[in-house]
Design an enzyme around this catalytic site. Structure first.
Site, PDB file in Angstrom:
ATOM      1  N   GLY A  41       0.846  -1.167   0.080  1.00 35.66           N
ATOM      2  CA  GLY A  41       0.096  -0.035   0.087  1.00 35.66           C
ATOM      3  C   GLY A  41       0.580   1.345  -0.033  1.00 35.66           C
ATOM      4  N   LYS A  53      -5.317  11.813   8.166  1.00 35.65           N
ATOM      5  CA  LYS A  53      -6.362  12.654   7.775  1.00 35.65           C
ATOM      6  C   LYS A  53      -7.792  12.291   8.216  1.00 35.65           C
ATOM      7  CE  LYS A  53      -3.195  14.836   6.943  1.00 35.65           C
ATOM      8  NZ  LYS A  53      -1.567  14.420   6.952  1.00 35.65           N
ATOM      9  N   GLY A 196       9.143  17.632  17.932  1.00 33.63           N
ATOM     10  CA  GLY A 196       9.220  17.994  16.972  1.00 33.63           C
ATOM     11  C   GLY A 196       7.995  19.059  16.611  1.00 33.63           C
ATOM     12  N   GLY A 197       8.325  19.985  15.511  1.00 31.93           N
ATOM     13  CA  GLY A 197       7.235  20.966  15.076  1.00 31.93           C
ATOM     14  C   GLY A 197       6.981  21.103  13.561  1.00 31.93           C
ATOM     15  N   ALA A 199       4.885  19.050  10.076  1.00 26.82           N
ATOM     16  CA  ALA A 199       3.563  18.874   9.801  1.00 26.82           C
ATOM     17  C   ALA A 199       2.846  17.803  10.901  1.00 26.82           C
ATOM     18  CB  ALA A 199       3.371  18.621   8.380  1.00 26.82           C
ATOM     19  N   ALA A 284       8.736  12.767  16.809  1.00 35.25           N
ATOM     20  CA  ALA A 284       8.335  13.303  15.233  1.00 35.25           C
ATOM     21  C   ALA A 284       9.167  14.350  14.829  1.00 35.25           C
ATOM     22  CB  ALA A 284       6.802  13.974  15.607  1.00 35.25           C
ATOM     23  N   GLY A 286      11.105  13.834  11.990  1.00 31.68           N
ATOM     24  CA  GLY A 286      11.175  13.575  10.623  1.00 31.68           C
ATOM     25  C   GLY A 286      11.581  12.114  10.221  1.00 31.68           C
ATOM     26  N   HIS A 460     -20.693  35.110  -3.565  1.00 30.86           N
ATOM     27  CA  HIS A 460     -20.873  35.692  -2.324  1.00 30.86           C
ATOM     28  C   HIS A 460     -21.905  34.904  -1.514  1.00 30.86           C
ATOM     29  CE1 HIS A 460     -20.710  38.512   0.872  1.00 30.86           C
ATOM     30  NE2 HIS A 460     -22.203  38.475   0.773  1.00 30.86           N
TER      31      HIS A 460
END
Ligand SMILES: Cc1cc2nc3c(=O)[nH]c(=O)nc-3n(C[C@H](O)[C@H](O)[C@H](O)COP(=O)(O)OP(=O)(O)OC[C@H]3O[C@@H](n4cnc5c(N)ncnc54)[C@H](O)[C@@H]3O)c2cc1C
Length: 488
Positions: A41, A53, A196-197, A199, A284, A286, A460
């Site tokens: 996968g 997500k 970590g900072g 994504a 996290a 990387g 709009h």
């Protein structure tokens, strides 16, 4: 007679590898894909984009359900069932992975489950045992029963990435979880330190915090999301703090200890040593290219700190070997992995009409809420590269549709060429920022100028019409500067 078993052998059946195989097979080349993972996968489907997500969307629903007051709605006590949240994520991942297996095993090219390693420039050895020492599960006819070698005229290396090694021995000793482990948790920890900072760190920090975990995020750089402009990072730091996440930036790790059931991290921040304890640590910091076991020296493929060196045509230092995806970078982004795989394959099939990668439309999206996204140049990068630019921003707390939605955090920003007005970059921190950004991707793809964007119809009230404000401001600035510049 062909000297080689295959025209093209592709090592790795993830996003880049599958894209390459589909393209070479479509061009009529005899193709084999060798996939060595325990599951089929690739990262995006199994442990990257899709599962994260799915969880973040659940966190968003939970957050909205828990904060209905601004609309005059009462929900009572909002709860969740973590097992069901994870089960839904797992079911989605299974569907996506099953579909990828069907694509790989549809007979358009040969697909085989084995670990590949170069023996010489045109030969790879195939080992049916995957990295863990377990024999990889067969799918249909793809089973390899014993070690074998295959030869190919061309190769595409698409072996992805692995979690970076721990930077501190004490951290290894205390133990930590990675993003892979976080996606497989059966139970939530009570407290979590996110190291970590980037994504992945930010997305998990908000996911866990919204599910009631006490989260502390520790980042070395002065701000989180360091490839974004500081105004974007500051906005998301503000939201994180409002949601109860403790954020420490500009830190230096000093020590990690396990004390009973807790793990304690000590770090220097603002010249003081601070210690934070939590039940678990999420590492996290990387990922690194997954190339160590490929024997690349035998193939004449050069690397730099593990990353396969490639030109814009995705060709490595061995001219018959191409690459794509996380193993070469420079960005760990799935649509780029796909594009690189396709370009590598196209260039193998069409050496006289080669295509090259172009990162002018580089997109980055972080799926926190608000989402943080940019395309093209950030202000930081334009300044560092000495590219002349004008900028204008507009905040969501002064925009009709976002006020209706109570989505008041963030802003949009445009960068334009000070003479022609061509849009050079766009950033969005805001509601569905990753979706909204695609208007600017389309505009930049067609090299539109700010005055064209400003006069393009926008319905709009939509979130998208917010782009017209910075576009109008820039169009006016640029028009007045060029007309005054034209005067003698
Ligand atoms: C938590 C997380 C969230 C992410 N979210 C996003 C996101 O929202 N959007 C986005 O764009 N990107 C995201 N990414 C990054 C994205 O997942 C990757 O950039 C992308 O999946 C890389 O694809 P690839 O084909 O290069 O590698 P992979 O998909 O990892 O494929 C490499 C394949 O090669 C196989 N392999 C390795 N070595 C060998 C060998 N020796 N022989 C045979 N096979 C081998 C592996 O088993 C693997 O299947 C995320 C990453 C993570 C970790």
């Amino acid at each position: 007679m062909n000297r080689f078993d295959y025209d093209v052998a592709i090592i790795g059946g993830g996003s880049a590898g599958y894209a390459a195989a589909r393209t070479t097979a479509g061009a009529g080349l005899k193709t084999i894909v060798v996939e060595g993972g325990e599951e089929v996968g690739g990262l995006c489907i199994l442990r990257g984009c899709m599962p994260t997500k799915a969880l973040l969307y659940a966190a968003e629903v939970l957050h909205l359900a828990g904060h209905p007051q601004p609309w005059g709605i009462r929900t009572g006590k909002v709860g969740f069932d973590f097992k069901t949240v994870m089960a839904r994520k797992n079911a989605l991942v299974k569907d996506f992975a099953d579909y990828r297996v069907q694509q790989l095993d549809a007979g358009k090219f040969r697909f085989i489950r084995a670990d590949a390693r170069f023996v010489n420039q045109h030969t790879v050895a195939l080992n049916p045992f995957c990295g863990s020492g377990r024999k990889s599960a067969p799918i249909n006819q793809s089973r390899l029963t014993s070690a074998a070698t295959i030869t190919a005229r061309n190769f595409v290396i698409a072996t992805g990435s692995v979690v970076a090694p721990s930077p501190l021995q004490q951290l290894t000793e205390a133990g930590f979880i990675t993003s892979d482990d976080a996606l497989a948790l059966k139970k939530l920890p009570k407290s979590l330190i996110v190291l970590g900072g980037g994504a992945v760190a930010c997305e998990f920090a908000q996911f866990f915090a919204r599910f009631g975990v006490k989260v502390t995020l520790i980042q070395r750089s002065p701000h989180i999301l360091k490839e974004f402009d500081t105004d974007a990072a500051v906005e998301i730091e503000k939201v994180f703090r409002r949601e109860g996440i403790r954020v420490f930036t500009g830190t230096k790790l000093v020590d990690v200890k396990r004390e009973g059931k807790l793990k304690t991290i000590s770090f220097v921040h603002d010249a003081k040593t601070i210690s934070v304890a939590a039940e678990e640590i999420l590492f996290a910091l990387g990922r690194i290219p997954n190339t160590a076991s490929l024997n690349l020296e035998k193939a004449g493929v050069k690397t730099e700190r593990g990353r396969i060196i490639a030109d814009d045509f995705m060709r490595t230092s061995a001219s018959h070997i191409y690459t794509g995806g996380d193993c070469t970078g420079p960005h760990e982004i799935v649509h780029l992995a796909v594009q690189q795989g396709e370009i590598a394959a196209h260039n193998i099939a069409n050496p006289k009409a080669p295509r090259r990668m172009d990162y002018r439309l580089l997109i980055s999206v972080v799926f926190t809420e608000p989402q943080v996204a940019f395309v093209g140049l950030t202000e930081k990068e334009a300044t560092a590269r000495g590219i002349p630019h004008q900028t204008a921003s507009y905040p969501f707390n002064d925009h009709g549709k976002s006020l209706i939605m109570e989505a008041k955090d963030g802003f949009v920003k445009l960068l334009a060429d000070p003479k022609s007005g061509e849009i050079l970059g766009g950033s969005c921190v805001g509601p569905v920022g990753g979706e909204l950004l695609h208007e600017i991707v389309a505009a930049m793809a067609k090299r539109m100028a700010v005055h064209e964007l400003a006069t393009m119809p926008h319905y709009h009230p939509t979130l998208a019409e917010i782009w017209t404000y910075p576009a109008e401001e820039l169009a006016e600035k640029i028009l007045s500067s060029t007309s005054s510049g034209a005067k003698p």
